[in-house]
Design an enzyme around this catalytic site. Structure first.
Site, PDB file in Angstrom:
ATOM      1  N   LYS A   1       0.844  -1.205   0.000  1.00  0.00           N
ATOM      2  CA  LYS A   1       0.000   0.000   0.000  1.00  0.00           C
ATOM      3  C   LYS A   1       0.877   1.251   0.000  1.00  0.00           C
ATOM      4  O   LYS A   1       1.610   1.492   0.966  1.00  0.00           O
ATOM      5  CB  LYS A   1      -0.879   0.021   1.255  1.00  0.00           C
TER       6      LYS A   1
ATOM      7  N   GLU B   1      -1.370   7.548   0.627  1.00  0.00           N
ATOM      8  CA  GLU B   1      -2.525   7.995  -0.155  1.00  0.00           C
ATOM      9  C   GLU B   1      -2.174   9.179  -1.076  1.00  0.00           C
ATOM     10  O   GLU B   1      -2.764   9.323  -2.146  1.00  0.00           O
ATOM     11  CB  GLU B   1      -3.764   8.308   0.686  1.00  0.00           C
TER      12      GLU B   1
ATOM     13  N   GLY C   1       7.195   4.813   8.036  1.00  0.00           N
ATOM     14  CA  GLY C   1       6.350   5.989   8.228  1.00  0.00           C
ATOM     15  C   GLY C   1       6.614   6.597   9.592  1.00  0.00           C
ATOM     16  O   GLY C   1       7.678   6.379  10.190  1.00  0.00           O
ATOM     17  N   GLY C   2       5.637   7.320  10.095  1.00  0.00           N
ATOM     18  CA  GLY C   2       5.810   8.044  11.351  1.00  0.00           C
ATOM     19  C   GLY C   2       5.833   7.111  12.561  1.00  0.00           C
ATOM     20  O   GLY C   2       5.253   6.021  12.533  1.00  0.00           O
TER      21      GLY C   2
ATOM     22  N   THR D   1       2.309   6.240  14.031  1.00  0.00           N
ATOM     23  CA  THR D   1       1.626   5.204  13.240  1.00  0.00           C
ATOM     24  C   THR D   1       2.289   3.850  13.483  1.00  0.00           C
ATOM     25  O   THR D   1       1.608   2.829  13.614  1.00  0.00           O
ATOM     26  CB  THR D   1       1.688   5.544  11.738  1.00  0.00           C
ATOM     27  N   GLY D   2       3.623   3.852  13.539  1.00  0.00           N
ATOM     28  CA  GLY D   2       4.355   2.601  13.766  1.00  0.00           C
ATOM     29  C   GLY D   2       3.937   1.919  15.059  1.00  0.00           C
ATOM     30  O   GLY D   2       3.790   0.696  15.117  1.00  0.00           O
TER      31      GLY D   2
ATOM     32  N   GLU E   1      10.345   1.025  10.094  1.00  0.00           N
ATOM     33  CA  GLU E   1      11.325   2.071   9.764  1.00  0.00           C
ATOM     34  C   GLU E   1      10.634   3.394  10.052  1.00  0.00           C
ATOM     35  O   GLU E   1       9.743   3.803   9.316  1.00  0.00           O
ATOM     36  CB  GLU E   1      11.708   2.009   8.282  1.00  0.00           C
TER      37      GLU E   1
ATOM     38  N   CYS F   1      13.665  10.810   6.539  1.00  0.00           N
ATOM     39  CA  CYS F   1      13.667  10.282   7.916  1.00  0.00           C
ATOM     40  C   CYS F   1      15.047  10.417   8.550  1.00  0.00           C
ATOM     41  O   CYS F   1      15.163  10.639   9.743  1.00  0.00           O
ATOM     42  CB  CYS F   1      13.212   8.842   7.921  1.00  0.00           C
TER      43      CYS F   1
ATOM     44  N   GLU G   1      10.382  15.501  15.529  1.00  0.00           N
ATOM     45  CA  GLU G   1      10.675  15.443  14.097  1.00  0.00           C
ATOM     46  C   GLU G   1       9.744  16.415  13.366  1.00  0.00           C
ATOM     47  O   GLU G   1       8.521  16.292  13.450  1.00  0.00           O
ATOM     48  CB  GLU G   1      10.454  14.020  13.579  1.00  0.00           C
TER      49      GLU G   1
HETATM   50  P1  NAD Z   1       2.487   8.115   8.185  1.00  0.00           P
HETATM   51  O1  NAD Z   1       2.865   7.261   9.320  1.00  0.00           O
HETATM   52  O2  NAD Z   1       1.387   9.082   8.337  1.00  0.00           O
HETATM   53  O3  NAD Z   1       2.077   7.234   6.919  1.00  0.00           O
HETATM   54  C1  NAD Z   1       2.905   6.232   6.371  1.00  0.00           C
HETATM   55  C2  NAD Z   1       2.025   5.167   5.758  1.00  0.00           C
HETATM   56  O4  NAD Z   1       1.248   4.573   6.790  1.00  0.00           O
HETATM   57  C3  NAD Z   1       1.017   5.672   4.714  1.00  0.00           C
HETATM   58  O5  NAD Z   1       0.933   4.709   3.688  1.00  0.00           O
HETATM   59  C4  NAD Z   1      -0.270   5.726   5.496  1.00  0.00           C
HETATM   60  O6  NAD Z   1      -1.394   5.551   4.687  1.00  0.00           O
HETATM   61  C5  NAD Z   1      -0.113   4.551   6.432  1.00  0.00           C
HETATM   62  N1  NAD Z   1      -0.907   4.633   7.661  1.00  0.00           N
HETATM   63  C6  NAD Z   1      -1.321   5.744   8.334  1.00  0.00           C
HETATM   64  N2  NAD Z   1      -2.038   5.392   9.433  1.00  0.00           N
HETATM   65  C7  NAD Z   1      -2.079   4.044   9.450  1.00  0.00           C
HETATM   66  C8  NAD Z   1      -2.657   3.086  10.327  1.00  0.00           C
HETATM   67  N3  NAD Z   1      -3.354   3.449  11.419  1.00  0.00           N
HETATM   68  N4  NAD Z   1      -2.505   1.775  10.048  1.00  0.00           N
HETATM   69  C9  NAD Z   1      -1.786   1.385   8.976  1.00  0.00           C
HETATM   70  N5  NAD Z   1      -1.219   2.233   8.089  1.00  0.00           N
HETATM   71  C10 NAD Z   1      -1.353   3.553   8.330  1.00  0.00           C
HETATM   72  O7  NAD Z   1       3.834   8.787   7.774  1.00  0.00           O
HETATM   73  P2  NAD Z   1       4.053   9.805   6.596  1.00  0.00           P
HETATM   74  O8  NAD Z   1       3.624  11.133   7.098  1.00  0.00           O
HETATM   75  O9  NAD Z   1       3.498   9.283   5.323  1.00  0.00           O
HETATM   76  O10 NAD Z   1       5.633   9.720   6.445  1.00  0.00           O
HETATM   77  C11 NAD Z   1       6.465  10.484   7.201  1.00  0.00           C
HETATM   78  C12 NAD Z   1       7.106   9.690   8.305  1.00  0.00           C
HETATM   79  O11 NAD Z   1       7.768   8.544   7.791  1.00  0.00           O
HETATM   80  C13 NAD Z   1       8.167  10.465   9.020  1.00  0.00           C
HETATM   81  O12 NAD Z   1       8.015  10.344  10.401  1.00  0.00           O
HETATM   82  C14 NAD Z   1       9.461   9.818   8.585  1.00  0.00           C
HETATM   83  O13 NAD Z   1      10.505   9.941   9.484  1.00  0.00           O
HETATM   84  C15 NAD Z   1       9.054   8.418   8.365  1.00  0.00           C
HETATM   85  N6  NAD Z   1       9.957   7.741   7.437  1.00  0.00           N
HETATM   86  C16 NAD Z   1      10.860   6.840   7.934  1.00  0.00           C
HETATM   87  C17 NAD Z   1      11.748   6.202   7.085  1.00  0.00           C
HETATM   88  C18 NAD Z   1      12.750   5.205   7.608  1.00  0.00           C
HETATM   89  O14 NAD Z   1      13.325   4.479   6.805  1.00  0.00           O
HETATM   90  N7  NAD Z   1      12.985   5.107   8.902  1.00  0.00           N
HETATM   91  C19 NAD Z   1      11.717   6.494   5.730  1.00  0.00           C
HETATM   92  C20 NAD Z   1      10.790   7.430   5.254  1.00  0.00           C
HETATM   93  C21 NAD Z   1       9.910   8.044   6.134  1.00  0.00           C
END
Ligand code: NAD
Length: 487
Positions: free
Chosen positions: A174, A177, A227-228, A231-232, A249, A283, A380
């Site tokens: 996925k 969005e 991602g964030g 969320t993680g 990650e 990130c 961040e």
């Molecule tokens: P985000 O966590 O909002 O979204 C990331 C993904 O998770 C999207 O596909 C989103 O649709 C999905 N998502 C959101 N809520 C969810 C849920 N409840 N259940 C399952 N999936 C869900 O993050 P973002 O704003 O898209 O990305 C930015 C963040 O990603 C930053 O914090 C950045 O540091 C991190 N990031 C980390 C790395 C790494 O390798 N460590 C790389 C790139 C980005």
């Protein structure tokens, strides 16, 4: 404008709800595409297809050589289309074309790397007592759910897809969005390459609905998320109910330490690159400049001058050095952090403003006179905002650098080689550099300490993340054990 579909069980499909999401160019705010907005029901269909492809149709038992050939085919076709993919990535994400071109070439290399790794020797043999020959084999983990962010839409997707498929897993992926377009286009190549139905599935839609289903569904064996951190944590909690294998990650607030004996031009140059590449939406960005106080008066004016010279604009313009942020919502979040920094009493040295009438542009922004308790230092921001912290000596620098809930990356600039290595040894971070910032390679593991994540992607580590480990014990002396006496 035609609606672009999901790819489930080898077919292009609309959302079961018929809903559609508009995709925006962040440089112009124009609608550039319409894509299917998947539902929880669509997620379940995709997961079932991946489950059947793995557990009933035998993808996991295919020869590594066959999987390698399919991945190599995808790499070759993607390479032929680098320019078209790069343009699309810039249109959708906003990043300058030179960065998009680099990203797509990197994705080609990821497919090639894992095509190569699939057929390499693996496993171990043990010398054990009792006439037993013991060995270990690695097997595919099963069905992988993969969730990708918007900052590197294609690279982050491929660094999950390629190792999973090479290892023999089936996949439901996925994209974020906001940025599905390059991944949808990649699925045209995947479709042509001839993967069996259900092996690779593309799910579109919101994180809270379809993403959450991937984390929760009992038919998913592994969840890989970038991602964030917030969320993680949600994903980890949800995945705990079925004890899924998990890779996370997450975010960072990485220190870039500059000593007074560093090569001046190199350190200034990399301090800018560390934070302003990809508009700071990285990130591993060097978002905290940890500067020796004796260097402040010489270093900071030069840094500010150079930050003010960065050419901000539409990423499609070849002269552009920094593009827009991903969305209005994210731009407002970054602007809010800049306001918080001012309220907290940090000194704004440059930037701080939105640029242009249209598009989500923010000028390169630098704060000094910070303290470690400020939110702009701890949290961040994920935008073009650098905070400067100063230190007296090596011990002080290390203390400041490690004073974070995150531990993704970090760098040190100095001409003293032993000092550089001492500092790196003490840094609690997964990705580190000496006298450079940002270069990392598909061959080496990517991931963080502390709240920056769990597990590693890329390299052999990223391949093993999609494998189970099975021990096999063979009796070389086939006779009863005699543990229970025959009576
Ligand atoms: P985000 O966590 O909002 O979204 C990331 C993904 O998770 C999207 O596909 C989103 O649709 C999905 N998502 C959101 N809520 C969810 C849920 N409840 N259940 C399952 N999936 C869900 O993050 P973002 O704003 O898209 O990305 C930015 C963040 O990603 C930053 O914090 C950045 O540091 C991190 N990031 C980390 C790395 C790494 O390798 N460590 C790389 C790139 C980005």
């Amino acid at each position: 404008m035609d609606v672009q579909y999901m790819y489930i069980n080898g077919e292009w499909v609309a959302s079961s709800s018929g809903n559609v999401r508009e995709i925006i160019n962040p440089a112009t705010e124009e609608v550039i595409a319409k894509v299917a907005e998947g539902t929880v029901e669509d997620a379940k269909t995709a997961i079932q297809a991946a489950h059947k492809a793995f557990y009933e149709d035998g993808w996991g038992e295919t020869y590594a050589r066959y999987r390698a050939e399919l991945l190599a085919k995808v790499a070759d076709q993607l390479e032929k289309e680098i320019d078209a993919f790069a343009r699309l990535e810039t249109l959708n994400n906003g990043k300058p074309l030179r960065e998009s071109s680099y990203d797509i070439a990197d994705a080609v290399n990821q497919f090639r790397y894992y095509a190569g790794l699939a057929t390499k020797p693996s496993g171990q043999v043990y010398d054990v007592p009792d006439d037993i020959q013991a060995y270990v084999v690695r097997e595919p983990l099963g069905v992988a759910g993969q969730i990708v962010p918007w900052n590197y839409p294609l690279v982050m997707a491929v660094q999950k897809l390629a190792p999973a498929l090479a290892a023999g897993c089936t996949v439901v992926i996925k994209p974020a969005e906001q940025t599905p377009l390059s991944l949808i286009k990649l699925f045209e190549i995947i479709d042509e390459a001839g993967f069996p139905p259900g092996v690779v599935n593309l799910l579109l839609g919101a994180g809270e609905t379809v993403g959450a289903e991937l984390a929760r569904n009992p038919l998913v064996d592994k969840i890989a998320f970038t991602g964030g951190t917030v969320t993680g944590k949600k994903i980890m909690k949800s995945a705990a109910d079925t004890l899924k294998n998990i890779s996370l990650e997450l975010g960072g607030k990485s220190p870039n330490i500059v000593f007074e004996d560093a090569d001046f031009e190199t350190a200034v140059d990399y301090a800018l690159y560390a934070i302003f590449a990809n508009q700071g939406q990285v990130c591993s960005a060097g978002s905290r400049l940890i500067l020796q106080e004796t260097l402040y008066d010489r270093f900071v004016p030069e840094l500010v001058k150079r930050a003010n010279e960065i050419v901000v604009g539409n990423g499609l313009d070849p002269t552009t050095e920094m593009g827009p942020l991903i969305s209005k919502e994210h731009m407002e979040k970054v602007i809010n952090y800049i306001a918080i920094g001012k309220e907290e009493g940090a000194e704004l040295l440059c930037g701080g403003d939105r640029l242009f009438e249209k598009g989500f542009f923010i000028a390169p922004t630098i704060f000094s006179h910070t303290n470690p308790d400020m939110r702009i230092v701890k949290e961040e921001i994920f935008g073009p905002v650098l905070v400067i912290q100063t230190f007296k000596d090596e011990e002080d620098a290390i203390k400041l650098a490690n004073d974070s809930q995150y531990g993704l990356a970090g760098a040190v600039f100095t001409s003293d080689g032993a000092k550089a290595q001492r500092v790196i040894r003490k840094l609690r971070a997964g990705i580190t550099w000496i006298n450079t910032y940002h270069p990392t390679f598909n061959e080496a593991p990517w991931g963080g300490y502390k709240q920056s994540g769990i597990g590693r992607e890329l390299g052999t580590f990223g391949f093993e993340a999609y494998q189970e480990v099975k021990q096999v014990n063979i009796n070389l002396n086939v006779q009863p054990s005699g543990w229970f006496k025959r009576k």
